[in-house]
Motif scaffolding. Structure first.
Motif, PDB file in Angstrom:
ATOM      1  N   LYS A 154       0.998  -1.161  -0.149  1.00  0.00           N
ATOM      2  CA  LYS A 154       0.193   0.050  -0.005  1.00  0.00           C
ATOM      3  C   LYS A 154       0.735   1.202  -0.088  1.00  0.00           C
ATOM      4  CE  LYS A 154      -3.781  -2.075   2.614  1.00  0.00           C
ATOM      5  NZ  LYS A 154      -4.602  -2.290   3.926  1.00  0.00           N
ATOM      6  N   HIS A 155       0.327   2.222  -0.701  1.00  0.00           N
ATOM      7  CA  HIS A 155       0.964   3.803  -0.494  1.00  0.00           C
ATOM      8  C   HIS A 155       2.457   3.603  -1.347  1.00  0.00           C
ATOM      9  CE1 HIS A 155      -2.733   5.097   1.189  1.00  0.00           C
ATOM     10  NE2 HIS A 155      -2.512   4.801   2.287  1.00  0.00           N
ATOM     11  N   PHE A 156       2.520   3.595  -2.364  1.00  0.00           N
ATOM     12  CA  PHE A 156       3.890   3.542  -3.060  1.00  0.00           C
ATOM     13  C   PHE A 156       3.596   4.326  -4.288  1.00  0.00           C
ATOM     14  CE2 PHE A 156       1.263   0.169  -5.343  1.00  0.00           C
ATOM     15  CZ  PHE A 156       1.677   0.478  -6.608  1.00  0.00           C
ATOM     16  N   PHE A 157       5.190   4.765  -4.878  1.00  0.00           N
ATOM     17  CA  PHE A 157       4.883   5.169  -6.106  1.00  0.00           C
ATOM     18  C   PHE A 157       5.949   4.536  -7.275  1.00  0.00           C
ATOM     19  CE2 PHE A 157       7.792   7.149  -3.192  1.00  0.00           C
ATOM     20  CZ  PHE A 157       9.306   7.058  -3.856  1.00  0.00           C
ATOM     21  N   SER A 158       5.907   4.933  -8.186  1.00  0.00           N
ATOM     22  CA  SER A 158       6.773   4.260  -9.295  1.00  0.00           C
ATOM     23  C   SER A 158       7.635   5.282  -9.660  1.00  0.00           C
ATOM     24  CB  SER A 158       5.569   3.621 -10.420  1.00  0.00           C
ATOM     25  OG  SER A 158       4.784   2.539  -9.881  1.00  0.00           O
ATOM     26  N   ILE A 159       9.047   4.509 -10.070  1.00  0.00           N
ATOM     27  CA  ILE A 159      10.173   5.670 -10.614  1.00  0.00           C
ATOM     28  C   ILE A 159      10.385   4.978 -11.776  1.00  0.00           C
ATOM     29  CG2 ILE A 159      12.329   6.200 -10.459  1.00  0.00           C
ATOM     30  CD1 ILE A 159      12.187   5.277  -7.188  1.00  0.00           C
ATOM     31  N   ILE A 160      10.157   5.690 -12.936  1.00  0.00           N
ATOM     32  CA  ILE A 160      10.646   5.198 -14.343  1.00  0.00           C
ATOM     33  C   ILE A 160      12.042   5.573 -14.584  1.00  0.00           C
ATOM     34  CG2 ILE A 160       9.916   5.481 -16.882  1.00  0.00           C
ATOM     35  CD1 ILE A 160       7.664   4.455 -14.865  1.00  0.00           C
ATOM     36  N   GLY A 161      12.926   4.822 -14.429  1.00  0.00           N
ATOM     37  CA  GLY A 161      14.376   4.996 -14.479  1.00  0.00           C
ATOM     38  C   GLY A 161      15.008   4.329 -15.558  1.00  0.00           C
TER      39      GLY A 161
ATOM     40  N   GLN B 157      -1.250  -0.174 -14.244  1.00  0.00           N
ATOM     41  CA  GLN B 157      -2.307  -1.246 -13.779  1.00  0.00           C
ATOM     42  C   GLN B 157      -2.024  -1.268 -12.241  1.00  0.00           C
ATOM     43  OE1 GLN B 157      -2.482  -4.559 -16.299  1.00  0.00           O
ATOM     44  NE2 GLN B 157      -0.828  -3.504 -17.589  1.00  0.00           N
ATOM     45  N   LEU B 158      -0.993  -1.150 -11.619  1.00  0.00           N
ATOM     46  CA  LEU B 158      -0.704  -1.353 -10.243  1.00  0.00           C
ATOM     47  C   LEU B 158      -1.323  -0.278  -9.257  1.00  0.00           C
ATOM     48  CD1 LEU B 158       2.898  -2.699 -10.379  1.00  0.00           C
ATOM     49  CD2 LEU B 158       0.808  -4.044 -10.295  1.00  0.00           C
ATOM     50  N   LYS B 159      -1.659   0.787  -9.864  1.00  0.00           N
ATOM     51  CA  LYS B 159      -2.285   2.032  -9.148  1.00  0.00           C
ATOM     52  C   LYS B 159      -1.163   2.710  -8.126  1.00  0.00           C
ATOM     53  CE  LYS B 159      -7.030   0.219  -9.801  1.00  0.00           C
ATOM     54  NZ  LYS B 159      -7.083   0.863 -11.075  1.00  0.00           N
ATOM     55  N   PRO B 160      -0.058   2.939  -8.622  1.00  0.00           N
ATOM     56  CA  PRO B 160       0.589   3.906  -7.673  1.00  0.00           C
ATOM     57  C   PRO B 160       0.240   4.924  -7.154  1.00  0.00           C
ATOM     58  CG  PRO B 160       1.628   3.974  -9.934  1.00  0.00           C
ATOM     59  CD  PRO B 160       0.233   2.980 -10.057  1.00  0.00           C
ATOM     60  N   ASP B 161       0.757   5.783  -6.105  1.00  0.00           N
ATOM     61  CA  ASP B 161       0.016   6.844  -5.759  1.00  0.00           C
ATOM     62  C   ASP B 161       0.543   8.022  -6.781  1.00  0.00           C
ATOM     63  OD1 ASP B 161      -1.282   5.996  -3.435  1.00  0.00           O
ATOM     64  OD2 ASP B 161       0.877   6.039  -2.423  1.00  0.00           O
ATOM     65  N   PHE B 162       1.523   7.961  -7.279  1.00  0.00           N
ATOM     66  CA  PHE B 162       2.325   9.061  -8.574  1.00  0.00           C
ATOM     67  C   PHE B 162       3.264   8.262  -9.187  1.00  0.00           C
ATOM     68  CE2 PHE B 162       4.095  10.086  -4.497  1.00  0.00           C
ATOM     69  CZ  PHE B 162       5.467  10.288  -4.760  1.00  0.00           C
ATOM     70  N   PHE B 163       3.659   9.037 -10.174  1.00  0.00           N
ATOM     71  CA  PHE B 163       4.927   8.485 -11.011  1.00  0.00           C
ATOM     72  C   PHE B 163       5.887   9.925 -10.958  1.00  0.00           C
ATOM     73  CE2 PHE B 163       1.749   6.169 -13.825  1.00  0.00           C
ATOM     74  CZ  PHE B 163       2.477   5.050 -13.813  1.00  0.00           C
ATOM     75  N   LEU B 164       7.144   9.345 -10.832  1.00  0.00           N
ATOM     76  CA  LEU B 164       8.205  10.219 -11.086  1.00  0.00           C
ATOM     77  C   LEU B 164       9.383   9.642 -12.227  1.00  0.00           C
ATOM     78  CD1 LEU B 164      11.017   9.256  -9.496  1.00  0.00           C
ATOM     79  CD2 LEU B 164       9.416  10.313  -7.471  1.00  0.00           C
ATOM     80  N   MET B 165      10.215  10.478 -12.756  1.00  0.00           N
ATOM     81  CA  MET B 165      10.980  10.073 -13.947  1.00  0.00           C
ATOM     82  C   MET B 165      12.476  10.871 -13.817  1.00  0.00           C
ATOM     83  SD  MET B 165      10.263   9.648 -18.132  1.00  0.00           S
ATOM     84  CE  MET B 165       9.584  11.233 -18.087  1.00  0.00           C
ATOM     85  N   PRO B 166      13.321  10.063 -13.227  1.00  0.00           N
ATOM     86  CA  PRO B 166      14.497  10.928 -12.737  1.00  0.00           C
ATOM     87  C   PRO B 166      15.326  11.033 -14.092  1.00  0.00           C
ATOM     88  CG  PRO B 166      14.545   8.713 -11.768  1.00  0.00           C
ATOM     89  CD  PRO B 166      13.153   8.774 -12.402  1.00  0.00           C
TER      90      PRO B 166
END
Length: 248
Positions: free
Chosen positions: A2-9, A74-83
């Motif tokens: 629960k409560h995670f974000f996704s990092i597009i790296g 599809q995993l429904k993260p809280d938000f995305f970020l892309m470093p």
């Protein structure tokens, strides 16, 4: 989870590693459970961003990022970020793929500059050739009423050498070269503040911070924003409400 974000790296991998290390070390912890929950997509096969921006006959990196975002959505993260600064070239197209909020690294960094240095009307910019070529940061900076200084013709070859020949190809940071770039921007072009418009440059700052110059490091700023947001969400705030202030 629960409560995670996704990092597009993975653009590049060593720069992403630096971001994740920074993210983990800047969280205040007393136990394992104080760390943040996140999923790291280290897509090392994303085509070179600068190559495509400068020549559209080269492989389009949006295709790989599109797949990454759709999978993670599809995993429904809280938000995305892309470093990766240069990858924000296709930010608007990525945002259209999902209802999940998506942080804009470059805009957040530029607004941090005007907040921390309200008296400065000009900021020095060092970045990849792709970011410079397509005015990615330049447009964001001008949008908030500030001027951009790119330096003379000697600057970009040094920056490219540091990013590509040193970090991307050899996995090392030439601290002396990094300091020479900052010194030249400051002494020769009057830049009191210099924005590091590439995550490899953020890695250079991490590894060679012993210099007297003021830098805006988008990677550090993005890490701090991610920590702030996820802690608020973990405490019960709605993700879209938490992130709203950073959707410039």
């Amino acid at each position: 989870m629960k409560h995670f974000f996704s990092i597009i790296g993975g653009m590049g991998t060593i720069a992403t590693e630096s971001f994740v290390r920074m993210l983990n070390h800047r969280v205040k912890i007393t136990k394992d459970q104080d760390y943040l929950n996140y999923i790291l997509v280290n897509d090392a096969q994303v085509p070179d961003r600068t190559a495509y921006i400068k020549d559209h006959s080269k492989p389009n990196f949006f295709t790989a990022l599109r797949e990454d975002v759709l999978q993670q959505a599809q995993l429904k993260p809280d938000f995305f970020l892309m470093p990766c600064n240069t990858a924000h070239y296709c930010y608007d197209d990525l945002v259209k793929l999902t209802d999940v909020p998506f942080l804009h690294m470059m805009r957040i960094a530029v607004h941090k500059f005007i907040t921390d240095y309200p008296q400065e009307k000009k900021i020095g910019l060092i970045a990849t050739e792709g970011s410079i070529y397509d005015h990615l940061y330049e447009d964001e900076i001008k949008e908030v009423g500030r001027e951009v200084e790119l330096g003379g013709p000697e600057i970009q070859p040094m920056v490219t050498e540091l990013i590509y020949s040193n970090i991307k190809e050899k996995g090392v940071v030439d601290g002396e070269l990094y300091h020479r770039i900052l010194r030249t921007m400051h002494d020769q072009y009057g830049c009191n503040v210099i924005l590091l418009g590439c995550t490899e440059l953020s890695l250079a700052q991490e590894k060679a911070p012993e210099h007297p110059y003021n830098v805006i490091d988008p990677q550090v700023i993005l890490a701090d924003v991610a920590i702030e947001l996820e802690l608020k969400i973990r405490a019960g705030m709605d993700p879209k409400t938490a992130i709203e202030k950073y959707l410039y």
